[in-house]
Design a protein around this motif. Sequence first.
Motif, PDB file in Angstrom:
ATOM      1  N   ARG A   1       0.837  -1.215   0.000  1.00 30.63           N
ATOM      2  CA  ARG A   1       0.000   0.000   0.000  1.00 30.63           C
ATOM      3  C   ARG A   1       0.867   1.259   0.000  1.00 30.63           C
ATOM      4  NH1 ARG A   1      -4.679  -1.884   4.284  1.00 30.63           N
ATOM      5  NH2 ARG A   1      -5.840  -3.144   2.781  1.00 30.63           N
ATOM      6  N   THR A   2       1.940   1.234   0.778  1.00 29.76           N
ATOM      7  CA  THR A   2       2.835   2.389   0.819  1.00 29.76           C
ATOM      8  C   THR A   2       3.472   2.616  -0.544  1.00 29.76           C
ATOM      9  OG1 THR A   2       3.278   2.055   3.170  1.00 29.76           O
ATOM     10  CG2 THR A   2       4.868   3.380   1.948  1.00 29.76           C
ATOM     11  N   ALA A   3       3.937   1.544  -1.179  1.00 26.53           N
ATOM     12  CA  ALA A   3       4.541   1.665  -2.508  1.00 26.53           C
ATOM     13  C   ALA A   3       3.530   2.198  -3.521  1.00 26.53           C
ATOM     14  CB  ALA A   3       5.099   0.317  -2.957  1.00 26.53           C
ATOM     15  N   THR A   4       2.310   1.719  -3.437  1.00 24.61           N
ATOM     16  CA  THR A   4       1.260   2.187  -4.350  1.00 24.61           C
ATOM     17  C   THR A   4       0.999   3.680  -4.154  1.00 24.61           C
ATOM     18  OG1 THR A   4       0.241   0.004  -4.401  1.00 24.61           O
ATOM     19  CG2 THR A   4      -1.158   1.872  -5.032  1.00 24.61           C
ATOM     20  N   THR A   5       0.919   4.094  -2.901  1.00 25.69           N
ATOM     21  CA  THR A   5       0.704   5.517  -2.599  1.00 25.69           C
ATOM     22  C   THR A   5       1.849   6.367  -3.149  1.00 25.69           C
ATOM     23  OG1 THR A   5      -0.574   5.003  -0.612  1.00 25.69           O
ATOM     24  CG2 THR A   5       0.432   7.188  -0.722  1.00 25.69           C
ATOM     25  N   LEU A   6       3.074   5.903  -2.979  1.00 28.97           N
ATOM     26  CA  LEU A   6       4.223   6.658  -3.480  1.00 28.97           C
ATOM     27  C   LEU A   6       4.202   6.747  -5.005  1.00 28.97           C
ATOM     28  CD1 LEU A   6       6.915   5.251  -1.044  1.00 28.97           C
ATOM     29  CD2 LEU A   6       6.029   7.603  -1.106  1.00 28.97           C
ATOM     30  N   ARG A   7       3.858   5.659  -5.672  1.00 28.16           N
ATOM     31  CA  ARG A   7       3.750   5.682  -7.143  1.00 28.16           C
ATOM     32  C   ARG A   7       2.687   6.696  -7.583  1.00 28.16           C
ATOM     33  NH1 ARG A   7       4.743   0.094  -6.277  1.00 28.16           N
ATOM     34  NH2 ARG A   7       6.428  -0.694  -7.582  1.00 28.16           N
TER      35      ARG A   7
ATOM     36  N   GLN B   1      10.899   9.315  -5.022  1.00 26.15           N
ATOM     37  CA  GLN B   1      11.635   8.234  -5.687  1.00 26.15           C
ATOM     38  C   GLN B   1      12.471   7.450  -4.675  1.00 26.15           C
ATOM     39  OE1 GLN B   1      13.347  10.999  -8.750  1.00 26.15           O
ATOM     40  NE2 GLN B   1      13.324   9.115  -9.960  1.00 26.15           N
ATOM     41  N   GLN B   2      13.162   8.174  -3.791  1.00 24.70           N
ATOM     42  CA  GLN B   2      14.008   7.511  -2.802  1.00 24.70           C
ATOM     43  C   GLN B   2      13.165   6.684  -1.831  1.00 24.70           C
ATOM     44  OE1 GLN B   2      17.467   7.309  -2.669  1.00 24.70           O
ATOM     45  NE2 GLN B   2      16.875   5.715  -1.224  1.00 24.70           N
ATOM     46  N   LEU B   3      12.056   7.258  -1.393  1.00 27.52           N
ATOM     47  CA  LEU B   3      11.164   6.509  -0.503  1.00 27.52           C
ATOM     48  C   LEU B   3      10.646   5.247  -1.180  1.00 27.52           C
ATOM     49  CD1 LEU B   3       9.104   9.412   1.104  1.00 27.52           C
ATOM     50  CD2 LEU B   3      10.733   7.908   2.271  1.00 27.52           C
ATOM     51  N   LEU B   4      10.264   5.366  -2.449  1.00 24.02           N
ATOM     52  CA  LEU B   4       9.770   4.206  -3.195  1.00 24.02           C
ATOM     53  C   LEU B   4      10.865   3.141  -3.307  1.00 24.02           C
ATOM     54  CD1 LEU B   4       7.590   2.745  -4.770  1.00 24.02           C
ATOM     55  CD2 LEU B   4       8.239   4.098  -6.798  1.00 24.02           C
ATOM     56  N   ALA B   5      12.077   3.567  -3.579  1.00 26.24           N
ATOM     57  CA  ALA B   5      13.191   2.611  -3.670  1.00 26.24           C
ATOM     58  C   ALA B   5      13.409   1.917  -2.329  1.00 26.24           C
ATOM     59  CB  ALA B   5      14.463   3.329  -4.121  1.00 26.24           C
ATOM     60  N   ASP B   6      13.320   2.680  -1.237  1.00 22.11           N
ATOM     61  CA  ASP B   6      13.487   2.089   0.101  1.00 22.11           C
ATOM     62  C   ASP B   6      12.385   1.070   0.398  1.00 22.11           C
ATOM     63  OD1 ASP B   6      15.683   3.738   0.434  1.00 22.11           O
ATOM     64  OD2 ASP B   6      14.651   5.151   1.775  1.00 22.11           O
ATOM     65  N   VAL B   7      11.158   1.410   0.065  1.00 23.81           N
ATOM     66  CA  VAL B   7      10.041   0.497   0.307  1.00 23.81           C
ATOM     67  C   VAL B   7      10.205  -0.755  -0.553  1.00 23.81           C
ATOM     68  CG1 VAL B   7       7.542   0.188   0.049  1.00 23.81           C
ATOM     69  CG2 VAL B   7       8.437   2.282   1.077  1.00 23.81           C
ATOM     70  N   GLN B   8      10.577  -0.582  -1.807  1.00 23.29           N
ATOM     71  CA  GLN B   8      10.792  -1.729  -2.685  1.00 23.29           C
ATOM     72  C   GLN B   8      11.898  -2.645  -2.152  1.00 23.29           C
ATOM     73  OE1 GLN B   8       7.772  -1.387  -4.619  1.00 23.29           O
ATOM     74  NE2 GLN B   8       9.118  -2.605  -5.877  1.00 23.29           N
ATOM     75  N   GLN B   9      12.936  -2.034  -1.581  1.00 20.95           N
ATOM     76  CA  GLN B   9      14.040  -2.818  -1.013  1.00 20.95           C
ATOM     77  C   GLN B   9      13.554  -3.639   0.184  1.00 20.95           C
ATOM     78  OE1 GLN B   9      17.381  -0.425   0.173  1.00 20.95           O
ATOM     79  NE2 GLN B   9      18.655  -2.214   0.638  1.00 20.95           N
ATOM     80  N   ARG B  10      12.695  -3.058   1.001  1.00 21.47           N
ATOM     81  CA  ARG B  10      12.139  -3.784   2.148  1.00 21.47           C
ATOM     82  C   ARG B  10      11.125  -4.849   1.713  1.00 21.47           C
ATOM     83  NH1 ARG B  10      13.647  -1.692   6.917  1.00 21.47           N
ATOM     84  NH2 ARG B  10      14.397   0.446   6.943  1.00 21.47           N
ATOM     85  N   LEU B  11      10.457  -4.582   0.610  1.00 24.17           N
ATOM     86  CA  LEU B  11       9.434  -5.500   0.130  1.00 24.17           C
ATOM     87  C   LEU B  11      10.027  -6.775  -0.473  1.00 24.17           C
ATOM     88  CD1 LEU B  11       6.404  -5.953  -0.297  1.00 24.17           C
ATOM     89  CD2 LEU B  11       6.578  -4.652  -2.425  1.00 24.17           C
ATOM     90  N   ALA B  12      11.190  -6.687  -1.071  1.00 28.05           N
ATOM     91  CA  ALA B  12      11.787  -7.843  -1.757  1.00 28.05           C
ATOM     92  C   ALA B  12      11.931  -9.069  -0.847  1.00 28.05           C
ATOM     93  CB  ALA B  12      13.123  -7.459  -2.390  1.00 28.05           C
ATOM     94  N   PRO B  13      12.528  -8.957   0.352  1.00 26.54           N
ATOM     95  CA  PRO B  13      12.636 -10.156   1.192  1.00 26.54           C
ATOM     96  C   PRO B  13      11.283 -10.629   1.732  1.00 26.54           C
ATOM     97  CG  PRO B  13      13.567  -8.260   2.332  1.00 26.54           C
ATOM     98  CD  PRO B  13      13.252  -7.830   0.931  1.00 26.54           C
ATOM     99  N   VAL B  14      10.347  -9.710   1.879  1.00 25.21           N
ATOM    100  CA  VAL B  14       9.007 -10.090   2.340  1.00 25.21           C
ATOM    101  C   VAL B  14       8.319 -10.921   1.251  1.00 25.21           C
ATOM    102  CG1 VAL B  14       6.738  -9.190   3.002  1.00 25.21           C
ATOM    103  CG2 VAL B  14       8.814  -8.131   3.907  1.00 25.21           C
TER     104      VAL B  14
END
Length: 181
Positions: free
Chosen positions: A97-103, A148-161
């Motif tokens: 949801r956070t990634a979607t909001t950032l996009r 963009q940076q926030l989205l990259a950070d969220v994507q990085q956290r999402l990958a192992p999940v």
Amino acid sequence: GGSAALAGFIAPAAVAVEAGGPTWWVVDQVRPCVDRVVVVDAGKTKLKAGHAAKTDRLDARRLADALRRDSVVAVWVPPPGLRDLRELSRYRISLVRTATTLRQRLRAVLLRHGVTVTATDLASPTGVAALQAVTLPGWADQGCRGLQQLLADVQQRLAPVEAAVVAAAQTDPIVRAVDRL
């Protein structure tokens, strides 16, 4: 922990806990010290009010009385492994949801400045490259770079999940079915 206070109970002892906030933590603390823990659906268990005042102490007495009468409506207590999978799912949902909001916010900033990015996913390598090529005026550019940076950070956290969900789906048919939704 909370179980030290219960060490003096004489078996057989039963404890009723209202379903709510820290329910599972309380159940885990109490369970080793008593014979039976019942998680109660307070809305479905009719606790006779009888008193104008409503206090935690009165609620506890009414709950204990209902437990003695075996007139509580219990809820199922999921095992710790399932609770952990639920936490994984909640965390994944929060990140998605956070990634979607950032996009969406990135697209809105671009739209306000008449910029169209053809990449469907702004977090993909193509989307990142397209965004890096864009320069916006004033704070819009700062905001775009920050998002963009926030989205990259969220994507990085999402990958192992996401990897944990895939791993769980290999051994758990319920996770596999839910993951297909």
